[in-house]
Design an enzyme around this catalytic site. Structure first.
Site, PDB file in Angstrom:
ATOM      1  N   LYS A  82       0.837  -1.197   0.000  1.00 26.50           N
ATOM      2  CA  LYS A  82       0.000   0.000   0.000  1.00 26.50           C
ATOM      3  C   LYS A  82       0.875   1.251   0.000  1.00 26.50           C
ATOM      4  O   LYS A  82       1.889   1.318   0.704  1.00 26.50           O
ATOM      5  CB  LYS A  82      -0.915  -0.013   1.230  1.00 26.50           C
ATOM      6  CG  LYS A  82      -1.911   1.144   1.283  1.00 26.50           C
ATOM      7  CD  LYS A  82      -2.841   1.000   2.477  1.00 26.50           C
ATOM      8  CE  LYS A  82      -3.854   2.134   2.551  1.00 26.50           C
ATOM      9  NZ  LYS A  82      -4.789   1.975   3.688  1.00 26.50           N
ATOM     10  N   SER A 157      -9.228   2.874   2.678  1.00 27.66           N
ATOM     11  CA  SER A 157      -8.174   3.466   1.877  1.00 27.66           C
ATOM     12  C   SER A 157      -7.254   2.446   1.210  1.00 27.66           C
ATOM     13  O   SER A 157      -6.382   2.811   0.426  1.00 27.66           O
ATOM     14  CB  SER A 157      -7.339   4.423   2.746  1.00 27.66           C
ATOM     15  OG  SER A 157      -6.696   3.735   3.800  1.00 27.66           O
ATOM     16  N   SER A 181     -10.230   0.880   6.792  1.00 26.39           N
ATOM     17  CA  SER A 181      -9.531   0.841   5.508  1.00 26.39           C
ATOM     18  C   SER A 181      -9.031  -0.519   5.062  1.00 26.39           C
ATOM     19  O   SER A 181      -8.578  -0.660   3.928  1.00 26.39           O
ATOM     20  CB  SER A 181      -8.360   1.829   5.535  1.00 26.39           C
ATOM     21  OG  SER A 181      -8.835   3.154   5.620  1.00 26.39           O
TER      22      SER A 181
END
Length: 471
Positions: A82, A157, A181
């Site tokens: 990520k 996210s 997220s």
């Protein structure tokens, strides 16, 4: 085996075939790079890619097998990190133009452990700016699209991670979770996301004692999530809240008899507006759990002050980390992040202390409730995937959303408790959009949550439905 078939195997299946020399790591990597080349231009999930580095890593993995080296649990598996998580020698932008050329010189602990376990990091997955909000778009790379309907958001996210998994571009992916997220993008992309207990996956962070934000695993199956977690969990002296248990506990079989286990079904978290399409799918999970022998009762703990305390502590944390950056780069930061920082700067010591006291009371109310119920099930989010062109839902069932995160209350009410929680595929709306169910366990019972999630998955099999972009 044809390349396009390799990408549809589970992480465990790929790892087993590599270990038995039925597949080489090079074949696995070539297959996934081909899949990325074919699908990623449509969905924009992997935003930094190092194919040469990936192939070199795969060749090194094959050489290790030829030498007879001991192999890690993730040996030869491609993955991407990520874009909020520092990765040595690989651009890490945090989705912000301020850091568009940032290249860290060291790995985060989760990346260290992923590599040590034998996985090959090939690039980075997309995230909102500074991970703020559950809709993955930013001014550096643009929006990541939902593979089940590219006019919809993929959530966030960890949106790039969720889409990469759904599109069979990666077998495992990492993420972070403060307000949802890891769970939200799993929910929106028909994959599995797991928010572990704080400290389960240790991290070096500016607020090292905070238990709000965690890092954790995502995959297409619960078994693959457990495999990944076995490699990244465990104590580390660099994290003051790290849990002492070894990650190896997650390598144990997940099978369990759930006969007689009491579960609380919480359809709307004590009055939150929930889109009817989501509500009906979550209700269907009750029958699945009952078929496993569980005793499911509609019962709700006291969620008083859960919203207020989360927003105070989130704003305080954001201001603590981003206030200096805002002074220097205000014009380069999105308005919702500016608003969070400014809200945090207005807080007093009494405000923060009161929020911590409310959080403590909240934890004990739910702890007492869960002496009766071993697990809670509820919506992951209150809406299905929404149009990618809007920043966030402004109303649900006619109820106005006051902030950009209000539609995520069903996620962040759980974050404040520090309890382990999984998002598992549960069903599809009439429009064909994925909806997951949230399974929440008792304090530090991460393994129990994965066991129930695995049992649910084995009966429902919703996660097997492929996204439309794969043809």
């Amino acid at each position: 085996m044809r390349y396009n078939e390799i990408c549809y195997l589970s992480a465990r299946e790929i790892r087993e075939k590599i270990g038995k020399c039925e597949l080489s790591a090079t074949e696995v990597m070539e297959a996934h790079l081909n899949q990325i080349e074919r699908v990623n231009p449509t969905v924009n999930a992997i935003i930094t890619l190092h194919p040469d580095q990936a192939m070199n890593g795969a060749q090194a993995a094959d050489a290790a097998i030829a030498r007879g080296d001991d192999l890690g649990p993730l040996h030869g598996l491609p993955t991407a990190v990520k874009d909020l998580i520092p990765t040595n020698g690989m651009r890490t932008t945090f989705g912000s133009p301020i850091f568009k050329d940032n290249v860290p010189d060291q790995d985060a602990i989760i990346v260290e452990r992923t590599k040590k376990a034998g996985a090959i990091v090939i690039g980075k997955t997309n995230t909102p700016e500074f991970g703020a909000g559950s809709h993955t778009f930013n001014p550096v790379f643009g929006a990541t699209l939902n593979p089940y309907d590219t006019s919809k958001t993929c959530g966030g996210s960890s949106g790039g991670a969720g889409v990469s998994l759904a599109c069979r571009m990666l077998p495992i992916a990492d993420g972070t979770d403060l307000g949802g997220s890891l769970r939200n993008p799993a929910n929106f992309n028909n994959v599995v996301g797991f928010r572990p207990s704080p400290g389960r996956v240790p991290a070096i962070a500016p607020l090292g004692w905070s238990t709000f934000s965690v890092q954790g695993p995502m995959a297409r199956t619960v078994s693959d999530v457990a495999l990944f977690l076995s490699a990244i969990a465990g104590p580390d002296s660099r994290s003051p809240i790290s849990i002492e248990q070894s990650g190896s506990i997650f390598a144990a079989p997940l099978q369990r008899d759930f006969s007689g286990v009491r579960i609380s079904y919480i359809p709307d978290l004590d009055g939150l507006p929930v889109d009817g399409r989501v509500a009906s799918i979550i209700e269907s999970s009750v029958g699945v759990l009952e078929s496993l022998g569980c005793i499911v009762e509609e019962a709700t703990p006291d969620f008083s002050n859960a919203d207020e305390l989360f927003k105070i502590l989130r704003a305080w944390g954001t201001a603590s980390v981003r206030a200096e950056l805002l002074k220097e780069h205000r014009k380069s930061i999105k308005s919702t992040v500016i608003g969070e920082v400014e809200s945090g700067l207005k807080l007093t010591a009494m405000d923060v202390g009161r929020a911590e006291a409310m959080r403590t009371d909240y934890f004990h109310r739910v702890r007492t409730f869960m002496e009766t119920y071993e697990f809670m099930i509820m919506p992951v989010n209150q809406v299905p995937p929404f149009d990618v062109g809007i920043e966030y839902p402004t109303e649900i069932n006619g109820v106005h959303m006051e902030t950009y995160i209000d539609w995520m209350k069903s996620c962040y009410y759980i974050s404040s408790l520090g309890l382990p929680a999984a998002s598992v595929p549960c069903g599809f709306t009439p429009e064909g959009l994925p909806v997951g169910v949230q399974i929440v366990g008792r304090h530090h019972d991460d393994f129990g949550v994965l066991q129930l999630a695995n049992a649910f998955e084995s009966v429902s099999r919703i996660g097997e439905r492929l996204p439309g972009v794969l043809g």
